[in-house]
Design a protein around this motif. Structure first.
Motif, PDB file in Angstrom:
ATOM      1  N   TRP A  61     -29.311  -2.364 -11.908  1.00 49.26           N
ATOM      2  CA  TRP A  61     -28.431  -3.103 -11.051  1.00 49.26           C
ATOM      3  C   TRP A  61     -26.976  -2.620 -11.312  1.00 49.26           C
ATOM      4  O   TRP A  61     -26.578  -2.679 -12.466  1.00 49.26           O
ATOM      5  N   LEU A  62     -26.405  -2.051 -10.040  1.00 50.88           N
ATOM      6  CA  LEU A  62     -24.948  -1.549 -10.351  1.00 50.88           C
ATOM      7  C   LEU A  62     -24.084  -2.611  -9.626  1.00 50.88           C
ATOM      8  O   LEU A  62     -24.142  -2.749  -8.413  1.00 50.88           O
ATOM      9  N   ARG A  63     -22.931  -2.893 -10.371  1.00 52.00           N
ATOM     10  CA  ARG A  63     -22.050  -3.734  -9.438  1.00 52.00           C
ATOM     11  C   ARG A  63     -20.577  -2.837  -9.625  1.00 52.00           C
ATOM     12  O   ARG A  63     -20.409  -2.284 -10.834  1.00 52.00           O
ATOM     13  N   GLY A  64     -19.868  -2.923  -8.571  1.00 54.06           N
ATOM     14  CA  GLY A  64     -18.514  -2.065  -8.640  1.00 54.06           C
ATOM     15  C   GLY A  64     -17.365  -2.887  -8.141  1.00 54.06           C
ATOM     16  O   GLY A  64     -17.748  -3.842  -7.066  1.00 54.06           O
ATOM     17  N   ARG A  65     -16.465  -2.595  -8.511  1.00 58.02           N
ATOM     18  CA  ARG A  65     -15.232  -3.029  -7.830  1.00 58.02           C
ATOM     19  C   ARG A  65     -13.886  -2.338  -7.963  1.00 58.02           C
ATOM     20  O   ARG A  65     -13.871  -1.265  -8.598  1.00 58.02           O
ATOM     21  N   VAL A  66     -13.112  -2.584  -6.862  1.00 61.21           N
ATOM     22  CA  VAL A  66     -11.999  -1.742  -6.740  1.00 61.21           C
ATOM     23  C   VAL A  66     -10.670  -2.959  -6.143  1.00 61.21           C
ATOM     24  O   VAL A  66     -11.166  -3.698  -5.428  1.00 61.21           O
ATOM     25  N   GLY A  67      -9.712  -2.970  -6.963  1.00 67.80           N
ATOM     26  CA  GLY A  67      -8.681  -3.828  -6.698  1.00 67.80           C
ATOM     27  C   GLY A  67      -7.261  -3.387  -6.800  1.00 67.80           C
ATOM     28  O   GLY A  67      -6.805  -2.449  -7.061  1.00 67.80           O
ATOM     29  N   SER A  68      -6.424  -4.082  -5.828  1.00 67.38           N
ATOM     30  CA  SER A  68      -5.054  -3.833  -5.848  1.00 67.38           C
ATOM     31  C   SER A  68      -4.468  -4.184  -6.988  1.00 67.38           C
ATOM     32  O   SER A  68      -4.668  -5.126  -7.859  1.00 67.38           O
ATOM     33  N   GLU A  69      -3.091  -3.470  -7.455  1.00 62.42           N
ATOM     34  CA  GLU A  69      -2.493  -3.952  -8.869  1.00 62.42           C
ATOM     35  C   GLU A  69      -2.033  -5.198  -8.958  1.00 62.42           C
ATOM     36  O   GLU A  69      -2.007  -5.776  -9.822  1.00 62.42           O
ATOM     37  N   ASP A  70      -1.536  -5.938  -7.632  1.00 55.85           N
ATOM     38  CA  ASP A  70      -1.228  -7.178  -7.786  1.00 55.85           C
ATOM     39  C   ASP A  70      -2.586  -8.248  -7.825  1.00 55.85           C
ATOM     40  O   ASP A  70      -2.075  -9.503  -7.780  1.00 55.85           O
ATOM     41  N   GLY A  71      -3.488  -7.888  -7.425  1.00 49.76           N
ATOM     42  CA  GLY A  71      -4.744  -8.735  -7.660  1.00 49.76           C
ATOM     43  C   GLY A  71      -4.926  -9.426  -6.239  1.00 49.76           C
ATOM     44  O   GLY A  71      -5.948 -10.498  -6.291  1.00 49.76           O
ATOM     45  N   GLN A  72      -4.405  -9.278  -5.238  1.00 47.51           N
ATOM     46  CA  GLN A  72      -4.357  -9.819  -4.021  1.00 47.51           C
ATOM     47  C   GLN A  72      -5.793  -9.390  -3.246  1.00 47.51           C
ATOM     48  O   GLN A  72      -6.120 -10.291  -2.685  1.00 47.51           O
ATOM     49  N   THR A  73      -6.189  -8.275  -3.470  1.00 50.54           N
ATOM     50  CA  THR A  73      -7.382  -7.813  -3.187  1.00 50.54           C
ATOM     51  C   THR A  73      -8.288  -7.413  -4.067  1.00 50.54           C
ATOM     52  O   THR A  73      -7.793  -6.496  -4.942  1.00 50.54           O
ATOM     53  N   LEU A  74      -9.613  -7.896  -3.997  1.00 54.63           N
ATOM     54  CA  LEU A  74     -10.275  -7.259  -4.939  1.00 54.63           C
ATOM     55  C   LEU A  74     -11.927  -7.068  -4.343  1.00 54.63           C
ATOM     56  O   LEU A  74     -12.536  -7.785  -3.785  1.00 54.63           O
ATOM     57  N   LEU A  75     -12.049  -5.927  -4.060  1.00 55.37           N
ATOM     58  CA  LEU A  75     -13.405  -5.501  -3.351  1.00 55.37           C
ATOM     59  C   LEU A  75     -14.531  -5.397  -4.276  1.00 55.37           C
ATOM     60  O   LEU A  75     -14.266  -4.824  -5.304  1.00 55.37           O
ATOM     61  N   LYS A  76     -15.588  -6.030  -3.848  1.00 58.36           N
ATOM     62  CA  LYS A  76     -16.798  -5.998  -4.737  1.00 58.36           C
ATOM     63  C   LYS A  76     -17.886  -5.359  -3.891  1.00 58.36           C
ATOM     64  O   LYS A  76     -18.078  -5.687  -2.708  1.00 58.36           O
ATOM     65  N   ALA A  77     -19.122  -4.783  -4.580  1.00 61.77           N
ATOM     66  CA  ALA A  77     -20.281  -4.105  -4.048  1.00 61.77           C
ATOM     67  C   ALA A  77     -21.272  -4.222  -5.103  1.00 61.77           C
ATOM     68  O   ALA A  77     -20.881  -4.251  -6.284  1.00 61.77           O
ATOM     69  N   GLU A  78     -22.458  -4.380  -4.747  1.00 57.90           N
ATOM     70  CA  GLU A  78     -23.576  -3.962  -5.748  1.00 57.90           C
ATOM     71  C   GLU A  78     -24.686  -3.710  -5.221  1.00 57.90           C
ATOM     72  O   GLU A  78     -25.023  -3.805  -3.910  1.00 57.90           O
ATOM     73  N   ARG A  79     -25.897  -3.042  -5.789  1.00 62.14           N
ATOM     74  CA  ARG A  79     -27.075  -2.797  -5.199  1.00 62.14           C
ATOM     75  C   ARG A  79     -28.072  -2.743  -6.632  1.00 62.14           C
ATOM     76  O   ARG A  79     -27.677  -2.578  -7.828  1.00 62.14           O
TER      77      ARG A  79
END
Length: 326
Positions: free
Chosen positions: A265-283
């Protein structure tokens, strides 16, 4: 009687001089001496550029790769045979001629909340000052607690704790594994749930770098490999590499392996420095076949999760961060 094919009488380990780096090198030294009683293991200590520049956030001076370049040069110069790293500090692309000869069993991958006044991240009052050197931690904590003031915190573990104790911060975030390795468990007030702060790629794991093709050394390191950890770490690093992420960008990835089901199970995230955007994905994937085939499957799932994040706009977030560093 030694149990490795080519008779080595000495082995030199390149290491940084920070207390945590020395602990890690001593740990590997002790394990090798236990495995090979006839082998003399020496530490080759050095100070890296990352250790010298302490007044600037890592993201602005080249990332955590600054902690490994001098050690890698010692491998090229044959002053050292192996280098012990925290895997989260190791760039995704190794220099030609070097390889990771062992992924050791992973310790706690979590982030630790450390404070002299407050028991948890949730207990911090509005406007409290929180110290961290990590854009990954910053973006996730800002997404969870946008009311906090997050300020840069550099230096080794002892230096960071001293700054907290001097009252410069209300709380700081450090790697759980680093504090535990230093015998500082009592400083951990709580561990951040991975739902709040997904770990860094490779966090909690030690990796051993050596010259590619050095079969004597690779054979000697083989017993230090932990296969379940290796599978998880390959998946995490594949995600980061596909995102073209360095070590000091707001990318998080955490893989776990259910050894009974052989399910990754792999989870990944990428976010903007200000925390306004937090992208999430998993498989998730059930691994099959030989170890080599399972490692290829782990790499593939890493790429798939990275592609999901890119489709959500991760490339734009990362491009903006890289542009800001110019």
């Amino acid at each position: 009687m030694t149990n490795y094919s080519t008779q080595l009488t000495t082995l030199n380990i390149a290491t940084r001089q920070s207390p945590l780096a020395l602990w890690q090198a001593e740990h590997i030294k002790a394990r090798l001496e236990q495995l090979y009683p006839d082998l003399q293991v020496n530490l080759v200590t050095m100070v890296t550029k990352g250790d010298k520049i302490l007044d600037t956030p890592l993201a602005k001076i080249g990332g955590k790769g600054l902690f490994v370049k001098e050690l890698e040069q010692a491998l090229f110069d044959k002053r050292a045979d192996i280098a012990v790293h925290s895997l989260k500090d190791v760039p995704m692309q190794l220099p030609k001629g070097l390889t990771l000869g062992a992924y050791c069993q992973r310790a706690a991958p979590t982030d630790a909340f450390v404070s002299n006044q407050y028991a948890s991240l949730e207990a911090l009052p509005k406007g409290a000052v929180l110290g961290t050197s990590s854009l990954r931690r910053q973006c996730q904590i800002k997404a969870y607690r946008p009311d906090l003031q997050i300020q840069s915190l550099r230096g080794n573990v002892g230096t960071r704790l001293s700054k907290l104790d001097a009252g410069e911060y209300d709380a700081i975030i450090l790697a759980t594994s680093g504090l535990q390795r230093m015998g500082l468990d009592e400083r951990i007030r709580s561990e951040l749930d991975v739902y709040i702060s997904l770990p860094a790629v490779g966090q909690g794991a030690l990796a051993i770098e050596c010259r590619a093709g050095d079969e004597a050394v690779l054979s000697l390191l083989a017993p230090l490999n932990d296969d379940p950890s290796r599978i998880c770490l390959i998946a995490e690093r594949a995600l980061n590499k596909h995102l073209q992420g360095g070590c000091q960008v707001p990318i998080a990835a955490y893989a776990t392996l259910d050894e009974q089901k052989i399910e990754l199970w792999l989870r990944g995230r990428v976010g903007s420095e200000d925390g306004q955007t937090l992208l999430k994905a998993e498989r998730t994937i059930v691994l099959t076949g030989t170890q080599v085939e399972q490692e290829a499957q782990a790499e593939r799932i890493g790429i798939e999760v990275a592609e999901d994040l890119l489709n959500q706009g991760a490339d734009k977030i990362l491009a903006a961060i890289y542009a800001a560093k110019q």
